[in-house]
Write a protein that holds these residues in place. Structure first.
Motif, PDB file in Angstrom:
ATOM      1  N   ASN A 173       0.873  -1.167   0.000  1.00  0.00           N
ATOM      2  CA  ASN A 173       0.000   0.000   0.000  1.00  0.00           C
ATOM      3  C   ASN A 173       0.912   1.219   0.000  1.00  0.00           C
ATOM      4  OD1 ASN A 173      -2.016   1.855   0.444  1.00  0.00           O
ATOM      5  ND2 ASN A 173      -2.456   1.192   2.530  1.00  0.00           N
ATOM      6  N   ASN A 180      -7.494   1.871   1.863  1.00  0.00           N
ATOM      7  CA  ASN A 180      -7.153   0.636   1.172  1.00  0.00           C
ATOM      8  C   ASN A 180      -7.256  -0.595   2.067  1.00  0.00           C
ATOM      9  OD1 ASN A 180      -6.744   2.076  -1.095  1.00  0.00           O
ATOM     10  ND2 ASN A 180      -4.507   1.873  -1.147  1.00  0.00           N
ATOM     11  N   GLN A 341      -4.682  -6.475  -1.019  1.00  0.00           N
ATOM     12  CA  GLN A 341      -3.476  -5.669  -1.158  1.00  0.00           C
ATOM     13  C   GLN A 341      -2.227  -6.457  -1.487  1.00  0.00           C
ATOM     14  OE1 GLN A 341      -3.089  -2.461   1.423  1.00  0.00           O
ATOM     15  NE2 GLN A 341      -5.213  -2.504   2.036  1.00  0.00           N
TER      16      GLN A 341
ATOM     17  N   ARG C 126      -0.983  -3.060   4.684  1.00  0.00           N
ATOM     18  CA  ARG C 126      -2.326  -3.550   4.991  1.00  0.00           C
ATOM     19  C   ARG C 126      -2.825  -2.967   6.308  1.00  0.00           C
ATOM     20  NH1 ARG C 126      -0.858  -9.772   4.431  1.00  0.00           N
ATOM     21  NH2 ARG C 126       0.973  -8.887   5.422  1.00  0.00           N
TER      22      ARG C 126
END
Lengths: 376, 583, 367
Positions: A173, A180, A341, C126
């Motif tokens: 990311n 996200n 992701q 994440r």
């Protein structure tokens, strides 16, 4: 009570499907609410503070202080408002108009010229009532300060090189956008609403309307009863899941690096788990009102609070971390964040998939135990 | 139907029996069924008879293997329904209360579901559907949602679903509830056909007049077996004890009160302008003059009904004096019209629930709205008491529109809703306190009124009990108490005796009669034909229209024919309704 | 006064039916208990027990020193020393490390040569929010190390202080929010569902045919809802102050003033939902469909100022948003009367609109 007749199962599933499409409240929960929620999560839940409002009270009249104020204003992360008095600025902080303020003292420029009275004392006050933005304010202002100092030194030909520099890079990311990971996580919450809240009503409804009695008097078996509730709602949940993922990737521009297959595999076991929770509650209570309450407390709240969707599981106290292990949403959050992701990394997904398998067996088994072939 | 049964006794086989069956539900002190024995045979309709809470549904569920007995033996189609339920399911047709239909599925979708569940496939299915749709006359409605069917059509569809797969035993749980007499009659003849094909049928009912039509009856009361036998056998002890007192020359209600006070009389009701009385065993009719019925009053022997026998088995009806009436103020009669509907119409979309209804009610009258569920009587009733806004027309109460002239007019009326709308999780005394409170009673006055009601309706032992756990009879008593505490001069009663046992119903009407004698005006809806007899005047509502309006005797006389010179209220209803349908 | 006697009868009835049975009491008490126990522990954006992986390719003193400092830091409870870049990738993939540090082989040499030694820090995107905070912990460790190496070369620094909550403790933020969240559930359920239940049981008709006016019936529903909101809120305030030690700096009068109007606006929303819904199930779904977005967009899960501008304006009719500000302001910041008044104003507007609309709908539907 053995036996499974595909003819009967097909008929029951078809009935359930017709009911789903004809009931306005299931339509609301299954199709409208997910879209509304994903947009709310997509736009409304954002942990990245951009354009934080701060105040600056510049008591100094030197060039350096003006220069630094300009640097602050130039930061893309900050919106700077100048104040002429300290109390006024404090009032603004109390009233949440600004999330922090910088005070540049009268002797700032003088001390910076190295007159021997030590480093120039800049004061930063942040609004601790909002801890997350407060941390960002402090990070951004310090960043501007260091950059400004380095720039100033370079301009003067001084060597201000740091001995140690750190180069951060965000894996998966790169721009470190919280949406996200928040949006994929929110899909978990949405699927919990569909899976548990909707199914918590369906068995209870059959009891309340007396149709369960008619079914029980027919040759239907327990396995057929159970499967006829699981299969249609599984299909419905899968469609909603793909819909949500589609909206997230297509409209909200969340990068999706995984595969549909990985989504379907993890989604399947997650859905089976939440369907199990919903159906177990429904079969246990036989009352729509209590079932909905139960689903709210047993599925929805844990999915919000204990899944790691907003709040990091590893930051919780040990006993809560233990509790989260049996919450299907926690494993699905972690899996879907990886799928979105990082991609379909099966080795990484495996522990979560195993846990989800376990919870599906647990909750569906509980439902099977609570599914009665009699009325008591 | 008796003839049929008696004609072929050799074909009658026992398909189910139960012996000393007891069922106790956890958390309930009194058993739902207590030591009940009996058997179900082919060739007759077996009536399972009793008021709500008698244990009818529990017994049906035990026979179908949906419940396990606490003790006792059951056998259904040669198997134990508890342990071998899967062996009998294919051969039992079961129709639960409210018919067990999926209301959001169409007629044909409901049928297809049950056909698949019972393995009726292919040609057999097509044949069965066409036969059942013909039989139930539902062919025109196959694509209609079950929820949009009338009560009668739902009932037929429920029956059709239960008949798929050609069961040997058919268990019907209150199929007559909410169904108009015309549809009910059709259903009886349909079930009669099934009997002839050798299917055993159990028909549970709270309507005692339905029980009269059964070939054999099992009568339950509060979980206990009261009596079993043919209706003729059951009413036999009443032979020669039932009379109608005709040609009364004074007001019927005080006469009933006086008659019921006499020792000879064990039970009595009003029947139009006459009294129908049951006398104690071994007594002779007294001289009508003794109660002031006038010179011309005469006794006519009546055929005992099932209900007479039922009440007799329970030890007779209540006395005739209403203590309640003694506690209310007297309202002078002035011949004034107090309730008035003028071209009242209510439309829901393109459906006219009430269609151009006009009637008037004078002070001190009982006016009854009679009709099956869904006919529009509830809609009309709700417009009268200001709960619904009419699409067209006017609804006036004491000369005022209840929707506009709020508080003051409403202070003068009492309202008792269908299903006795009480606060179920509040106790009896809390309900009394609340309802007196919102009508503005307080302090000493409120306490006295609550004490009065407690005494009149024998509520003392239940004052601290949550209303939900009261028996239906006590709920009804409490509901009446709550609606009359503020001494209203108008009383609106919506299906006030649904599902209540006949003795409590008698008691209820005793109070209503007493109140009317004090000048209270009553508007009541009912689908009990015999209850309509208590009314001074009746409006017959069918498909939204008021198709007849008059005294009970006028309505009955209007349909009298040579072959039926003395029609019952039900005959009158059927005749008037079918007259409308032909048009 | 007759008016008040009737209202008292209504209110008493409402309390009895809400609290008269075990499940009713559980419905009002359980969420309070569950959330005051779970939320402060679970809902935190602080980073604790963070995990770190370090791949040290350098053998020099500074790198070893830094590694030891990372390992000894209280912020990182999980420390993985790894030996290859692949291993770094693997630990990151498997979520075993929130941050992974690579110290290159020439690190110590460059420092010795007066150049800049560069540490590569890989962060798990994440969990970018936590990773960002964890990174700032690393920065502090490195800065402190540098300060100790060269006490003379300390660059000019910014002195940072967090007002209202000096240690940026997350529970000081969560508990005041909780006051708003829990009263929302209580007040909505009491109004929306209790009307629906009366409809289903038929007792609502009974009220409508009585001399009570629709306004009296609404007051009868509003008073218990406000009282229950007050009680629930008080419980959480007390728990926050006495058990979780959250400072209460402002004026209780202002807090309860704000709470009153907040409860009123919830009652308005609840009555509006109940005016539209006929069954308890519909009312439940209606309340849920209102509650979920209202809480999400209140500034509780994420700050309102992070939302796009149009959404910030669109959340103005959301009563939770304003009350959250009031509670936090009064609790932590000793907010002034003007400030609280400026937040109460929207609540007054919301309650006027919703209560007015509900009154009109009740009149039209029934009276």
């Amino acid at each position: 009570m053995k036996g499974l007749s595909f003819r009967r199962l097909k008929a029951l599933c078809w009935k359930e499907t017709l009911q789903i499409f004809r009931d306005p409240s299931s339509n609301l929960i299954a199709f409208v609410l997910p879209i509304v929620l994903i947009f709310i999560f997509g736009f409304g839940i954002n942990l990245d503070s951009s354009k934080l409002r701060i105040g600056v009270y510049n008591q100094d009249s030197g060039k350096d202080s003006a220069d630094f104020t300009a640097a602050l204003s130039g930061s893309p992360w900050l919106t700077v408002r100048s104040f002429e008095s300290q109390p006024e600025m404090e009032r603004a902080l109390i009233d949440s108009q600004i999330r922090g303020f910088v005070v540049i003292p009268t002797d700032f420029s003088r001390r910076l010229q190295n007159d021997g009275s030590g480093p120039a004392p800049i004061q930063l006050v942040t609004d601790g009532s909002e801890p997350n933005p407060a941390q960002f304010v402090s990070g951004y202002v310090n960043g501007v300060w260091q950059l400004w100092q380095a720039q100033r030194a370079e301009d003067r030909g001084q060597n201000m090189k740091r001995e140690i520099a750190m180069e951060p890079r965000y894996r998966y990311n790169p721009s470190a956008e919280s949406r996200n990971f928040l949006i994929p996580g929110s899909i978990t919450v949405i699927m919990t609403v569909i899976g548990a809240l909707l199914t918590s009503l369906v068995v209870a409804r059959e009891w309340e309307r007396g149709t369960m009695e008619a079914l029980l008097a027919s040759p239907v078996t327990r396995a057929e009863l159970l499967l006829s509730k699981v299969l249609p709602y599984y299909a419905l949940g899968m469609v909603s899941l793909l819909l949500c993922v589609g909206v997230a990737a297509g409209f909200l521009n969340v990068p999706f690096r995984g595969s549909i297959l990985s989504l379907i595999v993890t989604g399947t076991f997650f859905l089976l788990s939440v369907l199990g929770i919903g159906l177990a509650i429904s079969s246990g209570t036989r009352n729509q009102f209590n079932a909905a309450q139960g689903a709210l407390n047993a599925a929805f709240l844990p999915a919000m609070m204990l899944s790691g969707f907003i709040y990091e599981v590893s930051s919780m106290p040990a006993f809560l971390r233990g509790v989260t292990q049996i919450i299907p949403a926690r494993h699905f959050v972690s899996a879907i964040q990886t799928i979105f992701q990082a991609g379909a990394l099966w080795k990484v997904l495996l522990p979560d998939i195993l846990m989800l398998m376990g919870s599906s067996v647990l909750f569906l088994g509980l439902t099977a135990k609570l599914t009665r072939r009699r009325m008591e | 139907m008796d003839a049929k049964r008696d004609g072929k006794p050799q074909e009658s086989r026992v398909v189910a029996r139960f012996d000393g069956v007891k069922k106790v539900f956890p958390g309930r002190e009194t058993p739902a069924l207590d030591d009940v024995s009996g058997e179900i045979r082919t060739g007759v309709i077996t009536g399972l008879v009793g008021p709500d809470g008698a244990g009818k549904t529990t017994l049906l569920r035990l026979m179908a293997g949906l419940l396990l007995p606490t003790s006792g033996q059951l056998e259904t189609l040669g198997h134990d329904p508890g342990s071998e339920a899967h062996l009998i399911r294919d051969e039992i047709g079961y129709m639960p209360q409210k018919f067990g239909l999926y209301e959001d599925l169409t007629v044909i979708e409901n049928l297809k579901l049950h056909a698949s569940l019972r393995n009726v496939m292919g040609d057999e299915r097509e044949e069965a559907f066409s036969r059942l749709l013909d039989f139930t006359d539902l062919k025109r409605f196959t694509s209609r949602f079950a929820g949009k069917l009338s009560g009668g059509m739902k009932q037929k569809l429920g029956l059709a679903c239960a008949l798929l797969g050609q069961p040997k035993l058919l268990l019907l749980d209150e199929p007559g509830v909410g169904v108009d007499p015309v549809s009910r009659k059709e259903l009886w003849s349909m079930v009669g056909d099934l009997i002839e094909r050798g299917i055993a049928v159990v028909w549970s009912t709270a309507y005692l007049d339905e029980a009269e039509l059964c070939g054999s009856a099992i009568v339950l009361s509060e979980g206990k077996l009261l009596v079993t036998g043919t209706p003729a056998e059951i009413s036999k002890p009443l032979e020669g004890r039932c009379y109608v007192l005709k040609n009364l020359q004074t007001a019927k209600r005080p006469l009933l009160t006086k008659a019921l006070e006499r020792e000879e009389v064990t039970d009595g009701t009003i029947q139009g302008h006459n009294l129908r009385l049951t006398l104690a065993k071994g007594t002779e009719p007294f001289d009508p003059k003794e109660i002031g019925a006038g010179e011309k009053a005469e006794w006519v022997k009546a055929k005992p009904r099932f209900e007479d026998a039922f009440i007799d088995l329970l030890g007779g009806g209540p006395g005739g004096e209403s203590v309640l009436a003694q506690h209310v103020k007297e309202i002078p009669l002035d011949d004034q019209v107090v309730i008035e509907a003028e071209h009242l119409t209510k439309e829901f979309g393109d459906f006219k629930a009430t269609d151009d209804v006009t009637f008037q009610v004078k002070r001190g009258e009982i006016y009854g709205l009679l009709g099956p569920n869904g006919a529009g009587k509830s809609t009309t009733f709700k417009m009268m008491c200001g709960l619904l806004l009419p699409t067209k027309g006017k609804a006036m109460v004491v000369g005022m529109d209840l929707r506009k002239s709020a508080a003051k007019a409403r202070q003068r009326l009492g309202y008792m809703a269908q299903k006795f709308s009480l606060y179920g999780n509040l106790t009896v005394s809390q309900n009394l306190e609340f309802f007196s409170g919102i009508y503005g009673l307080s302090g000493k006055q409120q306490r006295e009124k609550m004490d009065d009601m407690t005494e009149i309706f024998h509520l003392k032992p239940y004052l601290g009990t949550p209303t939900d756990s009261l028996s239906l009879g006590y709920k009804q008593r409490l509901a009446l108490a709550c609606s009359v505490m503020h001494e209203p001069d108008l009383l609106f009663l919506d299906e006030p005796t649904s599902g209540v046992d006949p003795v409590t119903r008698r008691e209820f009407w005793t109070h209503i009669n007493g109140l009317v004698e004090r000048g209270v005006t009553v508007m009541v809806t009912t689908h009990f034909m015999d209850e309509a007899e208590y009314c001074d005047r009746i409006g017959l509502v069918f498909r939204g229209k008021l198709i007849a309006n008059g005294t009970p005797d006028e309505l009955k006389d209007s349909v009298a024919t040579a072959e039926n010179p003395d029609p019952s209220m039900e005959d009158a209803f059927i005749a008037l309704v079918s007259g409308k349908e032909e048009k | 006064m007759n008016f008040f006697q009737r209202i008292i009868a209504l209110v008493r009835k409402e309390f009895r039916s809400l609290l008269g049975n075990a499940s009713g009491r559980a419905l009002l008490i359980m969420p309070v208990l569950l959330q005051t126990i779970l939320f402060p522990a679970a809902a935190t954006l602080e980073v604790k027990n963070a995990s770190i992986a370090v791949y040290n390719q350098d053998a020099g003193a500074p790198s070893v020193e830094l590694m030891q400092r990372f390992a000894a830091s209280g912020a990182f409870t999980e420390f993985h020393s790894v030996n290859s870049q692949e291993e770094i990738e693997r630990t990151m993939e498997a979520r075993d490390a929130l941050v992974a540090v690579t110290i290159p082989a020439d690190f110590s040499r460059r420092i010795a040569a007066g150049e800049t030694g560069t540490i590569q820090v890989l962060l798990d995107g994440r969990r970018s929010n936590s990773a960002q905070i964890a990174f700032s912990y690393l920065q502090t460790i490195v800065d402190n190390y540098l300060k100790e190496r060269h006490p003379d070369r300390v660059p000019s620094e910014i002195v940072t202080r967090a007002w209202f909550n000096p240690n940026l403790e997350y529970r000081n933020f969560v508990l005041p929010n909780l006051v708003a969240v829990i009263t929302t559930i209580g007040a909505l359920i009491v109004t929306a569902l209790s009307v629906a239940r009366e409809r289903e049981q038929g007792t609502f008709d009974q009220l409508l045919v009585s001399p009570l006016t629709p306004e009296m019936i609404m007051i009868g529903k509003a008073v218990p809802a406000v009282v229950i909101a007050f009680v629930q809120a008080t419980v959480i305030v007390l728990v926050a102050v006495f058990i979780y030690q959250v400072p209460f700096r402002g004026s209780a009068v202002l807090l309860y003033g704000g709470m009153f109007f907040y409860a009123l606006s919830l009652v308005g929303v609840g009555l509006l939902i109940s005016a539209v819904c006929n069954t308890q199930q519909q009312a439940f779904l209606g309340a849920f469909s209102f509650m979920m977005p209202a809480m999400m967009l209140s500034g509780f899960a994420a700050p309102v100022e992070n939302m796009p501008h149009w959404l910030q304006i669109a959340t103005w009719p959301n009563p939770v948003r304003h009350f959250v500000e009031i509670v936090k302001g009064v609790f932590l910041k000793d907010a002034s009367l003007e400030r609280v008044a400026s937040l109460i104003l929207p609540l007054i507007v919301i309650s006027t609109v919703t209560l007015g609309a509900a009154a009109i709908m009740y009149r039209r539907k029934t009276a």
